[in-house]
Structures are given as structure tokens and as C-alpha cells.
Design a protein around this motif. Structure first.
Motif, PDB file in Angstrom:
ATOM      1  N   UNK A  73     133.133 -25.703 123.829  1.00 58.47           N
ATOM      2  CA  UNK A  73     132.232 -24.571 123.604  1.00 58.47           C
ATOM      3  C   UNK A  73     132.982 -23.250 123.744  1.00 58.47           C
ATOM      4  N   UNK A  74     133.842 -23.151 124.768  1.00 56.17           N
ATOM      5  CA  UNK A  74     134.626 -21.913 124.939  1.00 56.17           C
ATOM      6  C   UNK A  74     135.533 -21.703 123.734  1.00 56.17           C
ATOM      7  N   UNK A  75     136.155 -22.796 123.258  1.00 55.76           N
ATOM      8  CA  UNK A  75     137.051 -22.669 122.111  1.00 55.76           C
ATOM      9  C   UNK A  75     136.288 -22.224 120.861  1.00 55.76           C
ATOM     10  N   UNK A  76     135.176 -22.877 120.588  1.00 57.65           N
ATOM     11  CA  UNK A  76     134.418 -22.520 119.380  1.00 57.65           C
ATOM     12  C   UNK A  76     133.890 -21.091 119.438  1.00 57.65           C
ATOM     13  N   UNK A  77     133.467 -20.655 120.623  1.00 52.01           N
ATOM     14  CA  UNK A  77     132.966 -19.284 120.724  1.00 52.01           C
ATOM     15  C   UNK A  77     134.094 -18.293 120.423  1.00 52.01           C
ATOM     16  N   UNK A  78     135.273 -18.591 120.977  1.00 52.05           N
ATOM     17  CA  UNK A  78     136.436 -17.711 120.825  1.00 52.05           C
ATOM     18  C   UNK A  78     137.005 -17.721 119.415  1.00 52.05           C
ATOM     19  N   UNK A  79     136.954 -18.923 118.776  1.00 53.02           N
ATOM     20  CA  UNK A  79     137.778 -19.180 117.591  1.00 53.02           C
ATOM     21  C   UNK A  79     137.450 -18.330 116.370  1.00 53.02           C
ATOM     22  N   UNK A  80     136.305 -17.698 116.338  1.00 52.14           N
ATOM     23  CA  UNK A  80     135.994 -16.861 115.175  1.00 52.14           C
ATOM     24  C   UNK A  80     136.334 -15.396 115.422  1.00 52.14           C
ATOM     25  N   UNK A  81     137.029 -15.141 116.538  1.00 50.88           N
ATOM     26  CA  UNK A  81     137.459 -13.775 116.832  1.00 50.88           C
ATOM     27  C   UNK A  81     138.507 -13.295 115.845  1.00 50.88           C
ATOM     28  N   UNK A  82     138.785 -11.997 115.889  1.00 52.66           N
ATOM     29  CA  UNK A  82     139.804 -11.428 115.009  1.00 52.66           C
ATOM     30  C   UNK A  82     140.588 -10.381 115.785  1.00 52.66           C
ATOM     31  N   UNK A 100     122.886 -24.693 112.540  1.00 58.22           N
ATOM     32  CA  UNK A 100     123.303 -25.704 111.579  1.00 58.22           C
ATOM     33  C   UNK A 100     123.657 -25.108 110.235  1.00 58.22           C
ATOM     34  N   UNK A 101     123.365 -23.820 110.052  1.00 57.86           N
ATOM     35  CA  UNK A 101     123.636 -23.211 108.748  1.00 57.86           C
ATOM     36  C   UNK A 101     125.096 -22.792 108.602  1.00 57.86           C
ATOM     37  N   UNK A 102     125.821 -22.773 109.714  1.00 59.76           N
ATOM     38  CA  UNK A 102     127.209 -22.318 109.619  1.00 59.76           C
ATOM     39  C   UNK A 102     128.202 -23.461 109.426  1.00 59.76           C
ATOM     40  N   UNK A 103     127.847 -24.692 109.865  1.00 62.00           N
ATOM     41  CA  UNK A 103     128.780 -25.811 109.727  1.00 62.00           C
ATOM     42  C   UNK A 103     129.931 -25.783 110.710  1.00 62.00           C
ATOM     43  N   UNK A 104     130.054 -24.712 111.494  1.00 60.98           N
ATOM     44  CA  UNK A 104     131.152 -24.576 112.444  1.00 60.98           C
ATOM     45  C   UNK A 104     130.910 -25.386 113.721  1.00 60.98           C
TER      46      UNK A 104
END
Ligand SMILES: *[C@@H]1O[C@H](CO)[C@@H](O)[C@H](O)[C@H]1NC(C)=O
Ligand SMILES: *[C@@H]1O[C@H](CO)[C@@H](O)[C@H](O)[C@H]1NC(C)=O
Length: 533
Positions: A73-82, A100-104
Motif C-alpha cells: 500500500x505504501x509503495x502504490x501510494x508513493x509510486x504515482x509521484x513525480x 477499480x477505474x484506474x487499474x493500478x
């Protein structure tokens, strides 16, 4: 020249040492998170790590591992950062991204994790900080390193962009996705190896990788141990791996993403990660960096370290007749390196309202109330109740710890002692919560020219979003009777049924440039009937 270099080296050394040892001055913005981080079990336990203890535990049934899900969960929250734009990162935007609309964010790991973390969300602990702290607890519960934890993350108010690395992505895409959050091609391999030491792939979420019915509990684990260890790397390097993202059905459909990542530099980095010490050191540093990917301009604190001495649940209360204040609370003493069995006594030595010792010895004795433990620390709580003259009162105190050997140590909390304000205080016995109606009474020193305010932080449920929203609500308090050197103020507020538990409130002085308040009280601490003073 050599001398100059030596002087610089010495200076840096002592700066670093004294910085590392610098104690937090109480009170601090980290106090709530410090309790959540360290009070795992025992007296006043917060239970934050319970959902990930032991490492293999999950309340969700066979095949699930909550620790792995906290890290994911921490990784997925972080992973869309820029990090190029300075946006996103660990900002709890994931709470808006589970539709569910994002597929991420496929699978129940995310809602289960957020449901376990959400109760710790408050005005003093952002959801983003709680998600980051969840990684610390999960890694440590699985015998991994204590990843340093800073606080100060700010929660996003809407979903972030898409862009979590997914099994079907090309190596080029992975490298770009990791570069976007600040990790180069080597660090990408390391972060994946750190993240994939726990948990596995579930058939229900990724049937092309783990065909339903092909594995016990429909899950294939990344390595053979349920422990935060180097096996994910060593088993890959030795050709023994069962990681479903390197071997098996994933290969033929191009979803063997761990293979693509691990072998991307000819196995150089993953081979180094097969060494247990290298693995632990590297993961400690990189997971810290991972949870510190935050929007530019968000300042984080120093890593939280446990207080040696921490006042807990302090409360001043004006007593009937008005000539006396009750001063009650507890002193939490860290007993990690100095066991409680060596402590003969813990005393409070206080100063009166004017910073003087008109109270004589001004000494308040304490008695043990209980002990608690974190992953690496232990604590003992010493409770006290004392009566103070309301006209001289208290302004600060220091704590004197006397060992059974006779050795004494004074904890002064910096030069000024542990501060305590007596301008406004919650009158807990006069306050109550009766069938949703909250009545709050405060005592305000009559010399104050301010009014008083009841400041609530309401948790407002949100449809489809797991953590509630926090909503500040202030109610002006009405002046009532004068009792001794204090005036009583009161206010009523009708709570929703869901808010009769875990609602925090302050009583504060209105006006004035510096906010003066008796803060972070919980409605759960109030009785069902208000007792007149
Ligand atoms: C990534 O950064 C680390 C640390 O600065 C460095 O040692 C490593 O060589 C870099 N890797 C690549 C592929 O640039
Ligand atoms: C890297 O390791 C994997 C798994 O053991 C192996 O299949 C592959 O041939 C190795 N690659 C190199 C360049 O040695």
C-alpha cells in the motif's frame, strides 16, 4: 591542511553525533505518532502493529499476509509521484484510487490495509504519515530493519495520476516509472527486491500469473520465507526461485516483471542483494527514501525517536470551592537500557505559576501504573495525583529519576522544564456525553480577558472512501459562575452517532496572538452525567 581537514571531520562527527542524540522537546508535533509507533503492547498500548503481528498474520484468512499488504500500500501510494514536478508521492491519494477505474490498485490488499490504518488517522497523524508508519511496523514485525520514520506528510484531497508499475510493463517503462519517483536503474532493482520479500501473487487478482486452483490458497509466494530477508534475491540468483513474477505462467504472457527487473543489469545488483547484510542495509535506506517521496515544499521532521521521559495524560482540574487544583497524569519512562527494576523512584519537581518555588519542596511522588513495549523499546508509566493551591498553581516541572543504586538523573526537557499552562483547562467531571449530546465545561483564569471556545475535530464518514474526513467545528462557550480564581465556561454540541467515539476536542482561549488550549481530549474519556462543581 591535514589539521584543517581533521578539524572539519571532527566538527562533522560531533555535529552528527549530537544531532542523532538530540532529544525531542516536549510537547511536539510528533507526540501522537510517537505513541502510535512505540506503544505496541502493554499499558496504554495503541495496537498499531497488531494487524501485522506476527509477520505471517492476516485477519483476512488463509493466503493473506497483512505485513506484505501494508508495504504494498505504501509503495502504490508513493509510486504515482513525480519528483521532477514535485507532486504526489506518499500523500494518501490512494484512498481516492480504489474505485477499480484506474487499474493500478487491483485486489483487496488496499482496502483491508486502509481499514486497519484508518482508526489512527487524526488531526495529529495524517493518513499519509500513518501509511508510512505502516511500512515501518510491517518491516520490523517481519524482523527487517527499523526504517527511520519522519512525520509531516500532508494528505491529498483527490486521486493522483495513474502510473503504478504493473507486471505487463516493459523494462523501459519500469525504469521511467522508478526514475519519476527518484530511483535509478540500480535502485529500481533494489526497491523491487525489498518489496517482494513478503507476500505473493493471488490467483483472484492476477489469473494469468497464478491460474486459479494451481496453488494452495490460490497464492504463490515471492520467496520461501515469511520474513523480511534476502531470500527473494538469493533464490533468484541460485536459480531456485518460485517467484511467480519470474517463472511459470507469467513468462509466456510477458508478465514476468521481477525477472525483467532483476536481470536488467546482468544480475549484478540482485546478486549483491543476495547477501543478508547488504540486503538489510540497502532496504533500510531505500525504503526510507521511498516513504519520503512527498510533494516539494512538504517539510518532514527529523526521524522520530522515543522520548526518554514523556508526560502522558496530564490534566489540571479546578476542585470544588476553587482554592485547589488537582494535577494528575503519568510520566512515561523509557526502560530499554535502564530496566524498570533499577528505578527506585520517579518524582516530579514543579515550579509555581510565576516560575518560583512557593510550593516548598514542590515535589510530587509517583507510583508505577504499568509497562509497555514497542519493537525495540520498553517503557514504564508512573502515575500521580496532587493538589496544588489554585492561586499559585504550576507553570513547569522537571522529572527526577532515582535508581536503586542511589544515582539520580534529572530530566529537564531543555532549559525550561516541561511546560504546563493553567489559563484554560477542561473540567472533565463537569463535562459529559449523554445520548449524543456533548457538554463541555472549561475553567478559565479570571485574569484572562479572553473568551473560550470548544474546538471539535469531527470524523465525517465519506461514501466509498475508507478514512473519514476531518472537519473542524468551533462552538463559542458561555461564561458561567466564578469559582475561586477561575470562571467556568460551557458549551453543548450534538454529535452524530458515529462521532460518539474517537472524537477529539480542545478548549481554547479566543483572541490573543498565541493559541492557548487544553488539547486533544477524547469524548470517550467523559462520563455519562455532568457533575456540578
Ligand atoms: C544509482 O545510484 C547509485 C547511488 O548514487 C549509484 O551507486 C548507482 O551506480 C546508480 N546506478 C545507475 C544505473 O546509475
Ligand atoms: C540471471 O539470473 C537468472 C536467474 O537465475 C538467470 O536465468 C539468468 O540467465 C541470469 N543472467 C545472467 C546474465 O547471468
Amino acid at each position: 591542511m591535514a589539521r584543517l581537514v581533521w578539524a572539519v571531520v571532527t566538527y562533522l562527527f560531533f555535529t552528527l553525533v549530537s544531532r542523532a542524540a538530540a532529544a525531542t522537546t516536549w510537547p511536539s508535533s510528533v507526540d501522537e505518532l510517537e505513541d502510535i509507533m512505540y506503544l505496541n503492547t502493554g499499558y496504554r498500548a495503541r495496537g498499531f502493529a497488531a494487524p501485522v503481528t506476527p509477520c505471517s498474520f492476516s485477519s483476512e484468512g488463509a493466503g493473506r499476509i497483512a505485513a506484505a499488504e501494508f508495504i504494498r500500500t505504501a509503495f502504490h501510494d508513493m509510486a504515482t509521484g513525480n519528483t521532477f514536478l514535485g507532486t504526489g508521492g506518499l500523500d494518501a491519494s490512494i484512498i481516492f484510487e480504489l474505485g477499480g477505474n484506474q487499474g493500478d490498485n487491483i485486489g483487496p490488499a488496499f482496502p483491508s490495509t486502509l481499514t486497519k490504518l484508518a482508526p489512527f488517522f487524526s488531526s495529529r497523524s495524517s493518513m499519509a504519515d500513518i501509511i508510512a508508519l505502516g511500512l515501518y511496523a510491517a518491516v520490523r514485525s517481519c524482523s527487517g530493519p527499523a526504517v527511520p520514520f519522519k512525520s509531516g506528510r500532508i494528505d491529498a484531497t483527490e486521486a493522483g495520476p495513474v502510473g503504478v508499475p504493473l507486471p505487463q510493463n516493459s523494462l523501459f517503462t519500469f525504469q521511467n516509472q522508478f526514475a519519476r519517483v527518484g530511483f535509478n536503474a540500480t535502485e529500481m532493482i533494489q526497491v523491487v527486491a525489498c518489496g517482494h520479500t513478503l507476500g505473493g501473487v493471488h490467483a483472484s487478482n492476477f489469473p494469468q500469473i497464478v491460474p486459479p486452483g494451481s496453488a494452495p490458497d490460490d497464492v504463490v509466494h515471492f520467496d520461501t520465507t515469511t520474513k523480511f530477508d534476502e531470500k527473494i534475491a538469493s533464490e533468484f540468483v541460485s536459480g531456485q526461485t518460485k517467484d511467480p513474477l519470474t517463472v511459470g505462467p507469467a513468462k509466456s504472457v510477458g508478465r514476468d516483471s521481477d525477472y525483467r527487473v532483476f536481470s536488467s543489469d546482468g544480475n549484478v545488483t540482485i546478486s549483491a542483494m543476495a547477501n543478508p547484510t547488504t540486503y538489510t542495509t540497502t532496504c533500510k535506506a531505500l525504503l526510507q527514501r521511498m516513504i519520503e517521496v512527498v510533494p516539494s515544499g512538504v517539510p518532514l521532521t527529523d526521524p522520530i525517536v522515543p522520548y526518554e521521559i514523556k508526560p502522558t495524560a496530564l490534566q489540571l482540574t479546578l476542585l470544588s470551592g476553587g482554592s485547589k487544583l488537582q494535577f494528575a497524569g503519568e510520566i512515561r519512562v523509557r526502560t530499554t537500557s535502564r530496566p524498570a527494576s533499577q528505578i527506585a523512584s520517579v518524582d516530579i519537581i514543579y515550579k509555581d505559576r510565576n516560575g518560583a518555588s512557593s510550593c516548598g519542596s514542590c515535589k510530587i511522588p509517583t507510583a508505577v501504573k504499568g509497562t509497555a513495549a514497542g519493537f525495540d523499546d520498553s517503557f514504564a508509566f508512573y502515575g500521580f495525583t496532587a493538589l496544588l493551591a489554585s492561586d499559585t498553581s504550576i507553570s513547569s516541572f522537571i522529572v527526577l529519576v532515582t535508581l536503586t543504586s542511589g544515582a539520580k538523573t534529572i530530566y529537564g526537557n531543555g532549559p525550561s522544564g516541561f511546560p504546563l499552562q493553567d489559563q484554560i483547562m477542561l473540567q472533565s467531571p463537569q463535562s459529559c456525553l449523554a445520548s449524543n449530546v456533548l457538554t463541555v465545561v472549561a475553567a478559565v483564569r479570571s485574569t484572562s480577558s479572553s473568551g473560550a471556545s470548544l474546538d471539535l475535530t469531527l470524523k465525517v464518514p465519506r461514501t466509498g472512501i475508507i478514512p473519514p474526513a476531518l472537519q473542524a467545528q468551533s462552538v463559542a462557550m458561555t461564561k458561567g459562575a466564578k469559582v475561586g480564581p477561575y470562571d467556568l465556561y460551557s458549551a453543548k454540541y450534538t454529535l452524530d452517532a458515529s462521532q460518539t467515539k474517537n472524537t477529539k476536542f480542545d478548549v481554547s482561549l479566543t483572541g490573543g496572538s498565541v493559541r492557548v488550549a487544553d488539547s486533544f481530549k477524547d469524548v470517550g474519556g467523559l462520563g455519562g452525567a455532568c457533575v456540578p462543581l
